[in-house]
Design a protein around this motif. Sequence first.
Motif, mmCIF file in Angstrom:
data_model
loop_
_atom_site.group_PDB
_atom_site.id
_atom_site.type_symbol
_atom_site.label_atom_id
_atom_site.label_comp_id
_atom_site.label_asym_id
_atom_site.label_seq_id
_atom_site.Cartn_x
_atom_site.Cartn_y
_atom_site.Cartn_z
ATOM 1 N N ALA A 12 0.810 -1.233 0.000
ATOM 2 C CA ALA A 12 0.000 0.000 0.000
ATOM 3 C C ALA A 12 0.837 1.274 0.000
ATOM 4 C CB ALA A 12 -0.926 -0.010 1.215
ATOM 5 N N THR A 13 2.057 1.210 0.566
ATOM 6 C CA THR A 13 2.851 2.446 0.675
ATOM 7 C C THR A 13 3.667 2.728 -0.587
ATOM 8 O OG1 THR A 13 4.652 1.169 1.681
ATOM 9 C CG2 THR A 13 3.105 2.235 3.195
ATOM 10 N N GLY A 14 3.603 1.835 -1.565
ATOM 11 C CA GLY A 14 4.394 2.025 -2.786
ATOM 12 C C GLY A 14 3.652 2.854 -3.820
ATOM 13 N N SER A 15 4.291 2.967 -4.971
ATOM 14 C CA SER A 15 3.747 3.794 -6.041
ATOM 15 C C SER A 15 2.370 3.288 -6.500
ATOM 16 C CB SER A 15 4.776 3.779 -7.185
ATOM 17 O OG SER A 15 4.242 4.269 -8.360
ATOM 18 N N ILE A 16 2.246 1.986 -6.776
ATOM 19 C CA ILE A 16 0.956 1.433 -7.210
ATOM 20 C C ILE A 16 -0.053 1.465 -6.060
ATOM 21 C CG2 ILE A 16 -0.205 -0.712 -7.919
ATOM 22 C CD1 ILE A 16 1.259 0.476 -10.236
ATOM 23 N N GLY A 17 0.411 1.141 -4.856
ATOM 24 C CA GLY A 17 -0.485 1.159 -3.689
ATOM 25 C C GLY A 17 -1.113 2.538 -3.494
ATOM 26 N N ALA A 38 2.349 -3.503 4.001
ATOM 27 C CA ALA A 38 3.568 -2.846 3.498
ATOM 28 C C ALA A 38 4.797 -3.528 4.076
ATOM 29 C CB ALA A 38 3.570 -1.371 3.863
ATOM 30 N N GLY A 39 5.964 -3.154 3.554
ATOM 31 C CA GLY A 39 7.227 -3.685 4.049
ATOM 32 C C GLY A 39 7.603 -3.032 5.375
ATOM 33 N N ASN A 40 8.354 -1.925 5.295
ATOM 34 C CA ASN A 40 8.894 -1.315 6.518
ATOM 35 C C ASN A 40 8.461 0.114 6.794
ATOM 36 O OD1 ASN A 40 10.553 -3.481 7.372
ATOM 37 N ND2 ASN A 40 11.835 -3.064 5.570
ATOM 38 N N LYS A 128 4.376 -8.248 -11.241
ATOM 39 C CA LYS A 128 4.664 -9.135 -12.374
ATOM 40 C C LYS A 128 5.648 -10.238 -12.000
ATOM 41 C CE LYS A 128 6.254 -5.246 -14.090
ATOM 42 N NZ LYS A 128 6.297 -4.242 -15.116
ATOM 43 N N GLU A 129 6.548 -9.936 -11.009
ATOM 44 C CA GLU A 129 7.577 -10.926 -10.662
ATOM 45 C C GLU A 129 6.953 -12.243 -10.202
ATOM 46 O OE1 GLU A 129 7.468 -7.775 -9.443
ATOM 47 O OE2 GLU A 129 9.413 -6.794 -9.721
ATOM 48 N N SER A 130 5.793 -12.179 -9.531
ATOM 49 C CA SER A 130 5.186 -13.423 -9.041
ATOM 50 C C SER A 130 4.756 -14.310 -10.209
ATOM 51 C CB SER A 130 4.022 -13.143 -8.087
ATOM 52 O OG SER A 130 3.049 -12.359 -8.715
ATOM 53 N N MET A 217 7.630 5.812 -10.757
ATOM 54 C CA MET A 217 7.453 4.438 -10.267
ATOM 55 C C MET A 217 8.440 4.156 -9.133
ATOM 56 S SD MET A 217 7.347 2.517 -13.988
ATOM 57 C CE MET A 217 8.985 2.987 -14.498
ATOM 58 N N GLY A 218 8.294 2.974 -8.518
ATOM 59 C CA GLY A 218 9.241 2.544 -7.497
ATOM 60 C C GLY A 218 10.635 2.369 -8.095
ATOM 61 N N GLN A 219 11.648 2.258 -7.205
ATOM 62 C CA GLN A 219 13.044 2.237 -7.657
ATOM 63 C C GLN A 219 13.391 1.009 -8.491
ATOM 64 O OE1 GLN A 219 15.939 3.196 -4.546
ATOM 65 N NE2 GLN A 219 15.770 5.147 -5.590
HETATM 66 P P1 NAD Z 1 7.380 0.428 -4.767
HETATM 67 O O1 NAD Z 1 8.773 0.112 -4.438
HETATM 68 O O2 NAD Z 1 6.962 1.845 -4.923
HETATM 69 O O3 NAD Z 1 6.401 -0.239 -3.666
HETATM 70 C C1 NAD Z 1 6.566 -1.559 -3.237
HETATM 71 C C2 NAD Z 1 5.634 -1.891 -2.087
HETATM 72 O O4 NAD Z 1 5.943 -3.226 -1.644
HETATM 73 C C3 NAD Z 1 5.804 -0.979 -0.855
HETATM 74 O O5 NAD Z 1 4.557 -0.788 -0.227
HETATM 75 C C4 NAD Z 1 6.716 -1.817 0.049
HETATM 76 O O6 NAD Z 1 6.566 -1.508 1.427
HETATM 77 C C5 NAD Z 1 6.211 -3.211 -0.246
HETATM 78 N N1 NAD Z 1 7.204 -4.231 0.043
HETATM 79 C C6 NAD Z 1 8.510 -4.246 -0.354
HETATM 80 N N2 NAD Z 1 9.122 -5.349 0.124
HETATM 81 C C7 NAD Z 1 8.179 -6.053 0.823
HETATM 82 C C8 NAD Z 1 8.207 -7.270 1.552
HETATM 83 N N3 NAD Z 1 9.331 -7.998 1.665
HETATM 84 N N4 NAD Z 1 7.065 -7.683 2.133
HETATM 85 C C9 NAD Z 1 5.940 -6.961 2.041
HETATM 86 N N5 NAD Z 1 5.858 -5.796 1.371
HETATM 87 C C10 NAD Z 1 6.974 -5.350 0.766
HETATM 88 O O7 NAD Z 1 7.026 -0.407 -6.087
HETATM 89 P P2 NAD Z 1 5.927 -0.079 -7.201
HETATM 90 O O8 NAD Z 1 6.516 0.780 -8.236
HETATM 91 O O9 NAD Z 1 4.640 0.320 -6.547
HETATM 92 O O10 NAD Z 1 5.756 -1.530 -7.860
HETATM 93 C C11 NAD Z 1 5.026 -2.557 -7.230
HETATM 94 C C12 NAD Z 1 4.833 -3.701 -8.224
HETATM 95 O O11 NAD Z 1 4.031 -3.230 -9.293
HETATM 96 C C13 NAD Z 1 6.131 -4.200 -8.860
HETATM 97 O O12 NAD Z 1 6.053 -5.576 -9.053
HETATM 98 C C14 NAD Z 1 6.175 -3.487 -10.201
HETATM 99 O O13 NAD Z 1 6.874 -4.216 -11.190
HETATM 100 C C15 NAD Z 1 4.696 -3.405 -10.536
HETATM 101 N N6 NAD Z 1 4.355 -2.296 -11.440
HETATM 102 C C16 NAD Z 1 4.556 -1.011 -11.048
HETATM 103 C C17 NAD Z 1 4.257 0.040 -11.906
HETATM 104 C C18 NAD Z 1 4.434 1.473 -11.482
HETATM 105 O O14 NAD Z 1 4.085 2.377 -12.256
HETATM 106 N N7 NAD Z 1 4.948 1.769 -10.317
HETATM 107 C C19 NAD Z 1 3.753 -0.240 -13.183
HETATM 108 C C20 NAD Z 1 3.557 -1.568 -13.551
HETATM 109 C C21 NAD Z 1 3.851 -2.593 -12.669
#
Ligand code: NAD
Length: 401
Positions: A12-17, A38-40, A128-130, A217-219
């Motif tokens: 939830a705390t990431g870019s997509i969340g 979320a992670g940390n 997508k990694e899953s 997007m995320g890193q």
């Molecule tokens: P991000 O790094 O911004 O967010 C990742 C989220 O995962 C955070 O909430 C983090 O706390 C959580 N997380 C990380 N490690 C964890 C763990 N070990 N256990 C539980 N939670 C954990 O990443 P994002 O850019 O939001 O991308 C998320 C996924 O969506 C990725 O697989 C990415 O490929 C996919 N995606 C992202 C975009 C985009 O525009 N950001 C587009 C297409 C696909």
Amino acid sequence: MSQQQQLVILGATGSIGLSTLDVVARNKTLFNVFALTAGNNAKKMAELCIEHEPLYAVMATQSAAEQLSSYLNNTPCQTLVMHSQQAMSDLCAHPDVDTVMSAIVGAAGLLPTLSAVEAGKKVLLANKESLVMSGQLFIDKVKQHKATLLPIDSEHNAIFQCLPHSLQNANVDQNLQKNGVSKLLLTGSGGPFLTRDINTLKAVTVSEAVAHPNWSMGQKISVDSATMMNKGLEFIEAKWLFNCDTRDIDVVIHPQSIIHSMVQYHDGSILAQMGNPDMRTPIAHALAYPERIDAGVKPLNFSDLCDFSFTKPDFDRYPNLQLAINACSAGQGATTTVNAANEIAVAAFLKGQIGFTDIYKINAQTLDDATSTNVQSLEEILECDKLARERAAKLVTKVIH
Ligand code: NAD
Ligand code: MG
């Protein structure tokens, strides 16, 4: 949509969340936030709990959960705080939950996402990694448990929207060719180094690599976009989502990121899905499917579009793309391995331990050293992932010393 969908957001705390929560906040009568994970990042999670009042919030570790509890202590927020991957998986399968947004980054998303699939939920797949690491097993479980799988990745969401309605279902064995489809055209911007002198790629810095020209997007995914490993992972993702062969998919470089992907039909028609590059569009599409809701995205203004160009990818510039496409043809052991190696290599690059072009070297070498051939069950997949990580981590230490 008759009643409010109960939603779990993994990551939830990431870019997509955060983009998902933005769409949800615009459509409060349709969606209720049941749980956030979320992670940390406990501070960000505390803000989200106060704003969205989920019943549950789950952090990856005990210390992050304790931090979150202390942030929420003196607030009226009633959210129950938990931790562990198992707690995330349990909530994904909770009987009151309708929809799970899978937006953890990397292999850490696999088990909670599979839990949602096994509980037959509507699963919105950003992680997508899953799918890359578990392809056949993942899709078999979708069918077995009659889960609804909707792609969030903008390219796959675009392809989904351009497919005939009868093919918009990962639950059945789709046959693209029999339904008039001749090719899936996967577009990609080429990232920040599309025109940079190849001989200088060695010297790319972290801040240059994560500065994507069109998307925020995320890193990890930002670095993957710079190497185009992201398009390679998406190639593998498309194979599984749309039940097709590597011959059925072409990668097209489209630097403006306005067309998000296309479907080419036998009669010469090509359908494209377009829009401003904003992930809230595919998120809103999948949340409301088959209806349409407000995503807060500015509509395209065609009079602003002066350039609209397309080229073939240059594999000398993007060797990781070729590596992933080859892995896709080679099978599950190769795709699990390349995904794991890439996570280790990108993490090392982000920490400043290796150079940008070392990412490819580590990925290719880890794949060359792979021994696992039979990778089908979850145990075999997790073992293959673990071994590949170990080999890649060793290669990282060799680069450092
Ligand atoms: P991000 O790094 O911004 O967010 C990742 C989220 O995962 C955070 O909430 C983090 O706390 C959580 N997380 C990380 N490690 C964890 C763990 N070990 N256990 C539980 N939670 C954990 O990443 P994002 O850019 O939001 O991308 C998320 C996924 O969506 C990725 O697989 C990415 O490929 C996919 N995606 C992202 C975009 C985009 O525009 N950001 C587009 C297409 C696909
Ligand atoms: Mg994408």
